[in-house]
Design a protein around this motif. Structure first.
Motif, PDB file in Angstrom:
ATOM      1  N   ALA A  39     -23.782 -45.172  -8.993  1.00 14.55           N
ATOM      2  CA  ALA A  39     -24.552 -44.037  -9.953  1.00 14.55           C
ATOM      3  C   ALA A  39     -25.652 -45.077 -10.980  1.00 14.55           C
ATOM      4  CB  ALA A  39     -23.610 -43.371 -10.649  1.00 14.55           C
ATOM      5  N   LEU A  40     -26.806 -44.397 -11.613  1.00 13.68           N
ATOM      6  CA  LEU A  40     -27.255 -45.772 -11.996  1.00 13.68           C
ATOM      7  C   LEU A  40     -27.051 -45.346 -14.102  1.00 13.68           C
ATOM      8  CD1 LEU A  40     -31.206 -45.207 -10.381  1.00 13.68           C
ATOM      9  CD2 LEU A  40     -28.931 -46.754 -10.163  1.00 13.68           C
ATOM     10  N   PRO A  41     -27.081 -46.689 -14.676  1.00 13.71           N
ATOM     11  CA  PRO A  41     -26.900 -46.435 -15.943  1.00 13.71           C
ATOM     12  C   PRO A  41     -27.828 -44.885 -16.615  1.00 13.71           C
ATOM     13  CG  PRO A  41     -27.694 -48.298 -15.756  1.00 13.71           C
ATOM     14  CD  PRO A  41     -28.325 -47.432 -13.951  1.00 13.71           C
ATOM     15  N   LEU A 106     -14.910 -49.542  -7.103  1.00  8.13           N
ATOM     16  CA  LEU A 106     -14.023 -49.091  -7.482  1.00  8.13           C
ATOM     17  C   LEU A 106     -14.755 -47.813  -8.585  1.00  8.13           C
ATOM     18  CD1 LEU A 106     -11.595 -48.308  -7.647  1.00  8.13           C
ATOM     19  CD2 LEU A 106     -11.471 -48.614  -9.591  1.00  8.13           C
ATOM     20  N   GLU A 107     -16.083 -47.708  -8.927  1.00 11.55           N
ATOM     21  CA  GLU A 107     -16.505 -47.065  -9.862  1.00 11.55           C
ATOM     22  C   GLU A 107     -18.445 -46.805  -9.296  1.00 11.55           C
ATOM     23  OE1 GLU A 107     -16.898 -48.295 -13.957  1.00 11.55           O
ATOM     24  OE2 GLU A 107     -14.552 -48.015 -14.435  1.00 11.55           O
ATOM     25  N   ALA A 108     -17.916 -46.495  -7.779  1.00 11.40           N
ATOM     26  CA  ALA A 108     -19.190 -46.452  -7.342  1.00 11.40           C
ATOM     27  C   ALA A 108     -19.037 -44.643  -7.113  1.00 11.40           C
ATOM     28  CB  ALA A 108     -18.987 -47.456  -6.525  1.00 11.40           C
ATOM     29  N   HIS A 109     -20.146 -44.218  -6.817  1.00 13.48           N
ATOM     30  CA  HIS A 109     -19.976 -42.836  -6.733  1.00 13.48           C
ATOM     31  C   HIS A 109     -19.228 -42.160  -5.574  1.00 13.48           C
ATOM     32  CE1 HIS A 109     -20.901 -38.741  -7.875  1.00 13.48           C
ATOM     33  NE2 HIS A 109     -21.551 -38.473  -6.346  1.00 13.48           N
ATOM     34  N   HIS A 119     -15.209 -39.883  -1.476  1.00 14.67           N
ATOM     35  CA  HIS A 119     -14.776 -40.583  -2.585  1.00 14.67           C
ATOM     36  C   HIS A 119     -14.152 -41.913  -2.269  1.00 14.67           C
ATOM     37  CE1 HIS A 119     -12.113 -40.435  -5.857  1.00 14.67           C
ATOM     38  NE2 HIS A 119     -12.823 -40.493  -6.203  1.00 14.67           N
TER      39      HIS A 119
END
Lengths: 141, 162
Positions: A39-41, A106-109, A119
């Motif tokens: 996800a982009l900022p 870990l926080e990637a989409h 996921h």
């Protein structure tokens, strides 16, 4: 008796050994490529805070990786373990100004695998000599 | 229902920004008031920042179905504090107390106008939402911090097109 004039110290750059070994292992196991969707900022604004808009997504190609399906039965949801070399992940992360590679993964989409977005459940990091050399991305449908 | 949830969040966010402008968090390089609706946050982000309020919406029900359309919905506010580095975290309980006091302040007055935010600019819907006083659970000691949850009930009249 043999004495050393100075205490022995770890060989400089020895952390690179595990990183190179991990990369060589992935390549010898038939390295493939996966896409990490990040996800982009977020664009600052109320719409983002209310969940109405997002900053968009970017697909990042990771190579070399090895993908292992851990699904046991045909009717089970797809579960994957993606082994990513630290060299590949760090290169992708640092070009985006990211220092904490594990958290970034870990926080990637999600991970795109066979046209399915999976996921990311967890990321396990292997260390040697104070350096990260292999990431295990555990992903599921 | 969405307009009620949005109006409640925006009201608390604006009150926080006005009364405690130093209470902020930084997400993806952007600094914002330290209040987050969990269901509006990125689904891949599970880690929560300390010294911030996290809102989660719970069960909704009709208050008196036979005589009124008034609805009630539970909102849980979670917050945790690790204290300050210069005090070695020993003041985490005091910081927690500060957060509690701030939350009580944010929730008063317990009423606001209901707006529709979907179109981009807020549209007044002609009614108010109101809520109960927050009720705090016992503080829980977690690794390196102390955490607490407070619950309150938000009352609203559902719009016809919701």
């Amino acid at each position: 008796m043999y004495t050393v004039s100075a205490p022995l110290e770890p060989i400089a750059g020895r952390e690179r050994v595990a990183q190179r070994a991990a990369e060589a292992m992935l390549r010898s196991l038939g390295a493939t490529r996966v896409t990490l969707r990040i996800a982009l900022p977020a664009i600052d604004g109320l719409g983002n805070q209310l969940g109405m808009t997002c900053g968009g997504f970017e697909d990042v190609s990771l190579y070399p990786v090895v993908v292992r399906e851990t699904t046991m039965f045909a009717n089970e949801t797809v579960k994957l373990e993606v082994l990513v070399s630290a060299t590949a992940a760090s290169a992708a992360a640092t070009t985006r100004g990211v220092a904490d590679v594990a958290t970034w993964l870990l926080e990637a989409h999600g991970v795109v695998y066979r046209d399915k977005l999976l996921h990311i459940d967890s990321v396990i990091v292997d260390h040697f000599a104070g350096a990260e050399y292999l990431y295990h991305i555990l992903a599921s449908e | 229902m969405q307009a009620s949830k949005d109006s409640f969040y925006v009201t608390l966010r604006d009150r926080l920004a006005q009364a405690y402008p130093e209470r902020t968090i930084t997400v993806d390089g952007i600094t914002r008031p330290a209040i987050v609706v969990v269901e509006n946050d990125k689904p891949s982000v599970t880690a929560r920042q300390h010294d911030a309020f996290y809102l989660e919406w719970g069960a909704a029900r009709a208050v008196r179905p036979a005589i009124s359309t008034l609805m009630a919905m539970v909102c849980t506010v979670s917050y945790a504090s690790a204290g300050t580095e210069q005090n070695g975290g020993l003041d985490r309980g005091r910081m927690q107390g500060t957060l509690e006091a701030e939350l009580l302040g944010l929730c008063s007055p317990a009423v606001t106008k209901k707006y529709e935010y979907t179109s981009g600019s807020p549209v007044y819907l002609g009614s108010n939402i109101f809520w109960s006083q927050p009720v705090s659970d016992a503080a829980k000691a977690e690794p390196g911090c102390v955490a607490r949850e407070a619950s309150l009930t938000v009352y609203f009249y559902p719009e016809v097109n919701q």
